[in-house]
Each structure stands twice: as C-alpha cells, then as structure tokens.
Design an enzyme around this catalytic site. Sequence first.
Site, short mmCIF file in Angstrom:
data_model
loop_
_atom_site.label_atom_id
_atom_site.label_comp_id
_atom_site.label_asym_id
_atom_site.label_seq_id
_atom_site.Cartn_x
_atom_site.Cartn_y
_atom_site.Cartn_z
N CYS A 37 -10.76 7.38 -2.38
CA CYS A 37 -11.53 6.15 -2.55
C CYS A 37 -11.10 5.10 -1.54
O CYS A 37 -11.66 4.01 -1.49
CB CYS A 37 -11.32 5.55 -3.93
SG CYS A 37 -12.40 6.15 -5.19
N ASP A 39 -8.24 3.58 -1.81
CA ASP A 39 -7.53 2.57 -2.61
C ASP A 39 -6.06 2.46 -2.22
O ASP A 39 -5.39 3.48 -2.05
CB ASP A 39 -7.55 2.95 -4.10
CG ASP A 39 -8.95 2.97 -4.68
OD1 ASP A 39 -9.81 2.24 -4.17
OD2 ASP A 39 -9.16 3.71 -5.66
N CYS A 63 -11.94 0.13 -4.72
CA CYS A 63 -13.18 -0.01 -5.47
C CYS A 63 -12.98 -0.90 -6.70
O CYS A 63 -11.86 -1.22 -7.08
CB CYS A 63 -13.68 1.37 -5.89
SG CYS A 63 -12.59 2.21 -7.03
N CYS A 106 -8.96 6.19 -10.98
CA CYS A 106 -8.54 4.80 -10.73
C CYS A 106 -7.58 4.33 -11.81
O CYS A 106 -6.65 3.57 -11.53
CB CYS A 106 -9.76 3.88 -10.68
SG CYS A 106 -10.88 4.31 -9.35
#
Lengths: 130, 196
Positions: A37, A39, A63, A106
């Site tokens: 992602c 991240d 995100c 996440c």
Amino acid sequence: MAYSKELVDHYERPRNVGSMDKSSPEVGTGLVGAPACGDVMKLQIKVNNSGVIEDAKFKTFGCGSAIASSSLITEWVKGKKIDEASQIKNTEIAKHLALPPVKIHCSILAEDAIKAAIKDYKTKNRKNST
Amino acid sequence: MKKNSISCWNCGNNVKNFFFCEHCKKIQKPIEHDPFQLFSLPYEFNIDIEKLEADFFNLQHKLHPDKFINANENEKLFSGIHSGNLNQSYHLLVDPISRAGILLKILINYDLKEKTVNDKILLFEIMELEEEKENLQQKKDALIFYKKIMGLIDDEIKTINNKFKEENYLEAAKIHTKLTYLKKIKNDFKKVEIEL
C-alpha cells in the site's frame, strides 16, 4: 461500499499526530511499513516509571485505513500499562473501524507498530539499567 | 512434472502453442500461465522491451476479438480471454518494478502483499522522502524533488538488475520493496503537481 463513520472520523480528524524525541529513554519508537500500500507508520509511546503509557504519537503516510488504524491505536494505548497495550489485537481495530477485508493488513500494521514501539522501549531500558 | 500434452478442442491433436493449434490453426482454450510464459520469455529481469512490444502487437493482431466476429461462441470467448491476458501481461512486464515483483514471486515465492517490513534504514529514508514531499511549496522545488525520485528509481533498477544476474534474490527482494515505495511517491507526485 462505504467506509464506516468511525473510520472517516479518524481519517479526517486524526488524534495524536506528531513526534517525540526518539533518543529519550522514556520514549519507545516503532517504525513499520506495508510496501504493497506504500504505507509507512511511525508510532511512539512515552512510558512513566510505573510502566504506564502516558502519551502516544503517530505519523503515518499511506491509505486512509492505515491512518485511521494508527490514530485509533494511539487513543487506546494511552493510560494502559505496556503489557496491556501489547495485548491489543488487530482484529479489535478492524472490528471497531469496520475495515473491509482488503484493508485488514492496515490494522495488522498498527498492531505491529505498537509492538515494535514497546520492544524499542524495553530494549532501551534494559540497556540503561545494566 | 507439468503435463505438456493438451489436445486441440477441434481436431484432437496435441498442441504445444498457447494460442493456436499447429494442425488445424484453430484458436485454443486459454490455460494457466504467467506473463513470462505467455511471451515465451526466460525468467530473467533483463528483457528486450522492443521485442516484447513487437510480439505484443503481433499476437494482439492475431487474437483480438475483432478477428473472431464470425467465429463460434467458444472461439469468441477464447479470443476475449487471450486478448485480455495479453494486455495485462504486457503491462506487467513492461514496467520494470512490477516485472521484478512477478519474477520474485515465480523464483522464490516472494509476495509483497500483506507483508509488514521493519527494515529501519529503508523506512526512515522513505519517511524522510514523504516529509520532504509533504513540505513542497513551490513548483520549482517540486520538480527538483521529482527528478530526485526518478534518479533514485533509475539507480535502484540498475542495482536490482545486477542482483538478478547474480541470482541474489533476497537482496533483489529488498530492493524491490524500496522500489515499490519510490513508485508510490512518484505517483503521488502527480497529485502534488496539480495542487501547486
């Protein structure tokens, strides 16, 4: 599919954004990432003499679900003992924010971040006491 | 051992080609493959992009659904799937970062998805680049930053190419992680540029 009210709230008004002095012995820093992602998550805790987390800060690039997960976990760990904080499971975060299946990782990232911060704090203080 | 004998749905002869029967020339039912197999490429990072492009257009020319307007329903269906697979595989191969990812998945079953990394040096570097990007004020600075990111990507692609040549796949996987981050920053930049 819509994101939950809780998620949007944390995304739009993230709690505890910021940094602490990572060289301070009271501060534990966790730095983790989920490259899929893009991240990167930095989570810091400030722990007092009785092992209670007095303050927590985070900075996340990524995100919305990663930002919301890290914001939520900083709220949850404040006031907890470090051992309690390390018990927080990603599934609780995912449930609270009603994360869709593709965003479960996440919440795993947030769990990994708090664990890394606690580990960093413990490593630092073991060194200091010897 | 992978079975290599598939019979043509039309004439029953064994077929080796992915797309057409060597005997009756009919389009074949699509089978499982990876992008490298589809374009008959060896599992190597360094590929001939011009040849890939030529092969892609050539195959698409033969397999596109437009060529099967008067064919039977099965052939129409096969052509649609082949054509879609070709598009997808071509785009995955033409981008060096996604090509490296597929290769790592094939060679060492490395999968970036749902993976947490804790390589502090890398994450620190990415964090700093993200902060730098966040603080961009002027278009001039944004351009300098963009060039820097592009330069970093180029350097890492050269390095990853060498690691693949040396068959040092673990090191290649580390560089691939970094490249995935850099690519994301590069893509974000397009948004930054619009805002400035």
